[in-house]
Write a protein that holds these residues in place. Structure first.
Motif, PDB file in Angstrom:
ATOM      1  N   GLN A 162     -11.742   8.140 -35.176  1.00 40.30           N
ATOM      2  CA  GLN A 162     -12.737   9.144 -34.817  1.00 40.30           C
ATOM      3  C   GLN A 162     -13.131   9.987 -36.027  1.00 40.30           C
ATOM      4  N   SER A 163     -12.133  10.429 -36.784  1.00 36.05           N
ATOM      5  CA  SER A 163     -12.423  11.247 -37.960  1.00 36.05           C
ATOM      6  C   SER A 163     -13.212  10.463 -39.000  1.00 36.05           C
ATOM      7  N   ALA A 164     -12.875   9.194 -39.190  1.00 33.34           N
ATOM      8  CA  ALA A 164     -13.612   8.373 -40.151  1.00 33.34           C
ATOM      9  C   ALA A 164     -15.069   8.184 -39.715  1.00 33.34           C
ATOM     10  N   ALA A 165     -15.292   7.999 -38.421  1.00 31.93           N
ATOM     11  CA  ALA A 165     -16.662   7.869 -37.921  1.00 31.93           C
ATOM     12  C   ALA A 165     -17.434   9.175 -38.093  1.00 31.93           C
ATOM     13  N   GLN A 166     -16.766  10.302 -37.877  1.00 37.21           N
ATOM     14  CA  GLN A 166     -17.412  11.591 -38.092  1.00 37.21           C
ATOM     15  C   GLN A 166     -17.754  11.797 -39.560  1.00 37.21           C
ATOM     16  N   ALA A 167     -16.867  11.348 -40.446  1.00 35.62           N
ATOM     17  CA  ALA A 167     -17.157  11.432 -41.877  1.00 35.62           C
ATOM     18  C   ALA A 167     -18.346  10.546 -42.238  1.00 35.62           C
ATOM     19  N   GLU A 168     -18.424   9.372 -41.616  1.00 33.17           N
ATOM     20  CA  GLU A 168     -19.573   8.509 -41.871  1.00 33.17           C
ATOM     21  C   GLU A 168     -20.861   9.163 -41.375  1.00 33.17           C
ATOM     22  N   ALA A 169     -20.789   9.819 -40.209  1.00 34.25           N
ATOM     23  CA  ALA A 169     -21.971  10.527 -39.707  1.00 34.25           C
ATOM     24  C   ALA A 169     -22.411  11.606 -40.684  1.00 34.25           C
ATOM     25  N   GLN A 170     -21.443  12.312 -41.265  1.00 30.91           N
ATOM     26  CA  GLN A 170     -21.778  13.322 -42.253  1.00 30.91           C
ATOM     27  C   GLN A 170     -22.369  12.691 -43.506  1.00 30.91           C
ATOM     28  N   GLN A 171     -21.861  11.533 -43.887  1.00 28.64           N
ATOM     29  CA  GLN A 171     -22.436  10.842 -45.038  1.00 28.64           C
ATOM     30  C   GLN A 171     -23.889  10.465 -44.757  1.00 28.64           C
ATOM     31  N   ARG A 172     -24.152   9.949 -43.560  1.00 22.62           N
ATOM     32  CA  ARG A 172     -25.527   9.573 -43.221  1.00 22.62           C
ATOM     33  C   ARG A 172     -26.425  10.810 -43.193  1.00 22.62           C
ATOM     34  N   GLN A 173     -25.882  11.930 -42.719  1.00 22.93           N
ATOM     35  CA  GLN A 173     -26.664  13.160 -42.712  1.00 22.93           C
ATOM     36  C   GLN A 173     -26.977  13.600 -44.140  1.00 22.93           C
ATOM     37  N   THR A 174     -26.021  13.425 -45.036  1.00 24.68           N
ATOM     38  CA  THR A 174     -26.247  13.769 -46.433  1.00 24.68           C
ATOM     39  C   THR A 174     -27.283  12.839 -47.055  1.00 24.68           C
ATOM     40  N   GLU A 175     -27.217  11.560 -46.712  1.00 26.04           N
ATOM     41  CA  GLU A 175     -28.226  10.622 -47.190  1.00 26.04           C
ATOM     42  C   GLU A 175     -29.610  11.034 -46.706  1.00 26.04           C
ATOM     43  N   ALA A 176     -29.700  11.427 -45.437  1.00 26.57           N
ATOM     44  CA  ALA A 176     -30.983  11.872 -44.893  1.00 26.57           C
ATOM     45  C   ALA A 176     -31.476  13.117 -45.618  1.00 26.57           C
ATOM     46  N   ALA A 177     -30.551  13.999 -45.983  1.00 28.36           N
ATOM     47  CA  ALA A 177     -30.938  15.204 -46.713  1.00 28.36           C
ATOM     48  C   ALA A 177     -31.502  14.853 -48.081  1.00 28.36           C
ATOM     49  N   HIS A 178     -30.862  13.913 -48.793  1.00 31.88           N
ATOM     50  CA  HIS A 178     -31.385  13.473 -50.078  1.00 31.88           C
ATOM     51  C   HIS A 178     -32.781  12.863 -49.920  1.00 31.88           C
ATOM     52  N   LEU A 179     -32.920  12.015 -48.919  1.00 34.02           N
ATOM     53  CA  LEU A 179     -34.204  11.369 -48.683  1.00 34.02           C
ATOM     54  C   LEU A 179     -35.274  12.396 -48.333  1.00 34.02           C
ATOM     55  N   SER A 180     -34.897  13.380 -47.503  1.00 36.51           N
ATOM     56  CA  SER A 180     -35.844  14.410 -47.086  1.00 36.51           C
ATOM     57  C   SER A 180     -36.265  15.286 -48.257  1.00 36.51           C
ATOM     58  N   ILE A 181     -35.315  15.677 -49.104  1.00 44.56           N
ATOM     59  CA  ILE A 181     -35.655  16.527 -50.240  1.00 44.56           C
ATOM     60  C   ILE A 181     -36.596  15.803 -51.194  1.00 44.56           C
ATOM     61  N   ALA A 182     -36.323  14.524 -51.454  1.00 39.66           N
ATOM     62  CA  ALA A 182     -37.229  13.749 -52.312  1.00 39.66           C
ATOM     63  C   ALA A 182     -38.633  13.718 -51.715  1.00 39.66           C
ATOM     64  N   GLY A 183     -38.713  13.488 -50.399  1.00 37.71           N
ATOM     65  CA  GLY A 183     -40.020  13.476 -49.745  1.00 37.71           C
ATOM     66  C   GLY A 183     -40.706  14.831 -49.798  1.00 37.71           C
ATOM     67  N   GLN A 184     -39.941  15.917 -49.619  1.00 33.64           N
ATOM     68  CA  GLN A 184     -40.534  17.252 -49.669  1.00 33.64           C
ATOM     69  C   GLN A 184     -41.068  17.581 -51.058  1.00 33.64           C
ATOM     70  N   VAL A 185     -40.340  17.174 -52.102  1.00 31.30           N
ATOM     71  CA  VAL A 185     -40.817  17.426 -53.456  1.00 31.30           C
ATOM     72  C   VAL A 185     -42.123  16.669 -53.701  1.00 31.30           C
ATOM     73  N   VAL A 186     -42.165  15.412 -53.304  1.00 34.97           N
ATOM     74  CA  VAL A 186     -43.392  14.629 -53.472  1.00 34.97           C
ATOM     75  C   VAL A 186     -44.537  15.273 -52.694  1.00 34.97           C
ATOM     76  N   ASN A 187     -44.270  15.666 -51.444  1.00 33.97           N
ATOM     77  CA  ASN A 187     -45.313  16.299 -50.637  1.00 33.97           C
ATOM     78  C   ASN A 187     -45.809  17.585 -51.283  1.00 33.97           C
ATOM     79  N   GLN A 188     -44.885  18.361 -51.863  1.00 38.16           N
ATOM     80  CA  GLN A 188     -45.279  19.632 -52.449  1.00 38.16           C
ATOM     81  C   GLN A 188     -46.081  19.420 -53.724  1.00 38.16           C
ATOM     82  N   VAL A 189     -45.702  18.441 -54.524  1.00 33.34           N
ATOM     83  CA  VAL A 189     -46.472  18.125 -55.730  1.00 33.34           C
ATOM     84  C   VAL A 189     -47.874  17.665 -55.355  1.00 33.34           C
ATOM     85  N   LEU A 190     -47.993  16.853 -54.323  1.00 32.83           N
ATOM     86  CA  LEU A 190     -49.309  16.403 -53.866  1.00 32.83           C
ATOM     87  C   LEU A 190     -50.133  17.575 -53.340  1.00 32.83           C
ATOM     88  N   THR A 191     -49.481  18.492 -52.637  1.00 31.37           N
ATOM     89  CA  THR A 191     -50.192  19.679 -52.151  1.00 31.37           C
ATOM     90  C   THR A 191     -50.729  20.511 -53.306  1.00 31.37           C
TER      91      THR A 191
END
Length: 488
Positions: A162-191
């Protein structure tokens, strides 16, 4: 001989230790869908279905300045730093829980000075056993112990899972955060690029307005114009000049937000003079097929890991319904003097086996297991909903690709017609065949067409960036040797 029953029970318990209660998690199968929407008319940029975007998808726009800003955000963004630290904590928690499955060894040492209250036991001060009053003595103790939970029904093993799966969920959330920040920077530069283009259009229009004012004043001075024409030209110049402060404020706010994204203060923000004309629209956009998207998009993988953790929690709750055996031993040396601690005469030990079995808990344990089952069902439904939402987002953006291409083409044609009309109306006014109002009207039409083209091109770039994010493109490399997060 006295230890034999204990060892026998340990052997029997060890034979049973392989039992792990609760359901095993099975990864959901990829969807059978081969596409996101009905096939439509192809329009540039072309979409190529396959494994999905490559690493560092933002480089497809061909702007080194944009690339540098995204790289800076990945390294210095404070939200990402917090997410990375949370991920590290979740991995530490997995190791902490896994450590409980190993034997637990402790050591202890103690020094006591005691005075026995003989009066409490009925002795008086004149009692021959205590000629000098209550006796005092010292006691020095050193020792240690070892204990081991046999985990008969796999409760600890399920806790680690259970703890390992929760850690994986946190890893995926961190991956999503990296992906989101990259997208936000691109969107802001385009704006920012779009606002710079709108400001340039507004200033060019303002220059035309000034020429109109000068022209009407010269015509009036030459006896060919009227004061009304001059006032109309001046009024339009003042109105158009009033639009610039609002655009400048929007640009300042966009730059300030970009500074926050890349982890710096607004005064330290590097130049952001990226122009839309300098950006390249990728000719082909790789898009992951539905069967690949569910195995690469971070929010889907996070929902899958949360479902896994909820399934393991059923095993944890089930194990509490069954007995548990703990084996252990202690060794103690206790003596009235420090020098006696090494003597065998002051040694004592203890071997033990403890059994804990639930008898009656008022239905609590069964209710906790039922709740764990319900939470697992909820996690499954959340996973399925996340998949559906992801497919819908990709389908929306694929439709946008087709519509944006047509919109840009239509706006480009509108600009060309408006530019020709503006040129002809100005020539007509200069030779006296039309009034200033016609010139002003054609300039308004040209400004609206130019701004419309900027908006359409910006929307096209933004939707391309959003499609990259929606299909989970890129691998964010770690900085300074830190443990990185894969965005596959």
């Amino acid at each position: 001989m006295r230890v034999a029953p204990l060892l026998l029970s340990a052997v029997v318990a060890g034979a049973l230790a392989g039992c792990t209660v609760g359901p095993d998690f099975t990864r959901p199968q990829a969807p059978a869908a081969s596409r996101y929407q009905p096939a439509g008319e192809a329009a540039p940029p072309r979409v190529a279905f396959g494994a999905g975007p490559e690493q560092r998808w933002w480089t497809a726009f061909g702007s080194p300045q944009l690339d540098a800003l995204v790289d800076q955000a990945i390294v210095h963004n404070r939200s990402l730093a917090a997410s990375n630290a949370t991920l590290a904590a979740s991995r530490d928690e997995v190791r902490a829980i896994a450590g409980r499955r190993l034997p637990q060894v402790d050591a202890n040492a103690r020094a006591d000075q005691q005075q026995v209250n003989l009066a409490a036991f009925g002795f008086s001060g004149s009692n021959p056993l205590a000629p000098g009053g209550n006796p005092e003595f010292n006691l020095y103790t050193v020792g240690g112990g070892i204990s081991y939970d046999l985990d008969l029904f796999g409760g600890l093993r399920r806790s680690v899972e259970q703890s390992a799966a929760q850690a994986e969920a946190q890893q995926r959330q961190t991956e999503a955060a990296h992906l989101s920040i990259a997208g936000q920077v691109v969107n802001q530069v385009l704006t920012i690029a779009a606002l710079n283009a709108q400001i340039a259009t507004a200033r060019a229009l303002l220059a035309d307005d000034q020429r109109n004012v000068d022209l009407t004043q010269k015509r009036r001075a030459g006896g060919e114009g009227t004061l009304v024409e001059v006032l109309n030209a001046q009024s339009q110049y003042a109105a158009d000049r009033g639009d610039l402060p609002q655009l400048d404020q929007q640009l300042a706010e966009a730059r300030h937000l970009l500074a926050t994204l890349i982890g710096t203060t607004p005064d330290a923000l590097p130049p952001t003079d990226v122009a839309l004309d300098r950006l390249t629209l990728p000719a082909t956009i790789p898009v992951a097929l539905p069967s690949a998207l569910v195995h690469r998009r971070p929010d889907i993988l996070q929902a899958e890991a949360q479902w896994h953790a909820a399934t393991a929690a059923i095993g944890v709750a089930t194990a509490r319904l069954y007995p548990d055996i703990t084996l252990g031993a202690t060794l103690t040396q206790g003596a009235p003097a420090v020098g006696d601690l090494v003597k065998n005469a002051f040694r004592g030990y203890d071997l033990f086996a403890g059994l804990t079995a639930p008898i009656f808990h008022g239905g609590t344990l069964k209710a906790e297991r039922a709740a764990a089952i319900d939470r697992a069902r909820a996690s499954q439904a959340s996973y399925e909903q996340t998949v559906l939402v992801a497919f819908s987002q990709v389908a929306d953006l694929l439709s946008a690709m087709q519509n944006d291409s047509r919109s840009v083409a239509d706006q480009q044609a509108s600009v060309e017609v408006a530019e020709r009309s503006r040129h002809l109306s100005r020539r007509s006014f200069e030779v006296g065949n039309s009034g200033i109002l016609q010139v002003l009207e054609t300039e308004r039409l040209y400004q609206r067409a130019s701004n419309g083209l900027v908006v359409a091109r910006t929307r096209q770039f933004l939707n391309v960036a959003r499609l990259y994010v929606a299909t989970a493109g890129g691998w964010i490399a770690p900085a300074d040797g830190a443990e990185g997060v894969a965005i596959r």
